[in-house]
Design a protein around this motif. Structure first.
Motif, short mmCIF file in Angstrom:
data_model
loop_
_atom_site.label_atom_id
_atom_site.label_comp_id
_atom_site.label_asym_id
_atom_site.label_seq_id
_atom_site.Cartn_x
_atom_site.Cartn_y
_atom_site.Cartn_z
N LYS A 149 -33.69 7.21 -25.93
CA LYS A 149 -33.09 6.61 -24.75
C LYS A 149 -33.85 7.02 -23.49
O LYS A 149 -34.13 6.19 -22.62
N PHE A 161 -30.31 -2.85 -24.29
CA PHE A 161 -29.67 -2.20 -25.42
C PHE A 161 -30.21 -2.72 -26.75
O PHE A 161 -30.31 -1.97 -27.72
N GLY A 162 -30.57 -4.00 -26.81
CA GLY A 162 -31.06 -4.58 -28.07
C GLY A 162 -32.31 -3.86 -28.60
O GLY A 162 -32.39 -3.54 -29.78
N ARG A 171 -31.40 -0.32 -29.71
CA ARG A 171 -30.73 -0.37 -31.01
C ARG A 171 -31.75 -0.53 -32.13
O ARG A 171 -31.70 0.13 -33.16
N LYS A 172 -32.73 -1.42 -31.92
CA LYS A 172 -33.77 -1.65 -32.93
C LYS A 172 -34.58 -0.38 -33.18
O LYS A 172 -34.84 -0.01 -34.32
N LEU A 221 -32.45 2.28 -35.13
CA LEU A 221 -32.24 1.95 -36.54
C LEU A 221 -33.53 2.00 -37.35
O LEU A 221 -33.49 2.23 -38.55
#
Length: 76
Positions: free
Chosen positions: A56, A65-66, A69-70, A73
């Motif tokens: 972050k 955020f997308g 998130r990628k 993960l």
């Protein structure tokens, strides 16, 4: 809640900070005993939290955020 064991001499002293410490230990006695005696610990979870915070910080201001998130993960 379990009755406090020992600690009577602390409560008789004129040291308010020790009274506060003794009260906190009494309040969280079960959690303290579990933390000192159970074989598991939160290191794995803390490691994941640290990694996510690092990602972050690296992406601060770069993307939404997308993408974060990628990265979270897909990072081992």
């Amino acid at each position: 809640m379990a009755q406090p064991r020992g600690g009577g001499s602390v409560r008789q002293d004129d040291l308010p900070s020790l009274h506060t410490l003794a009260a906190g230990i009494d309040r969280y006695r079960d959690a303290i005993i579990a933390g000192l005696t159970l074989p598991w610990n939160p290191r794995v979870v803390e490691g994941h939290v640290k990694r996510i915070k690092m990602l972050k910080r690296q992406m601060l201001g770069c993307a939404g955020f997308g993408l974060l998130r990628k990265r979270v993960l897909q990072t081992p």
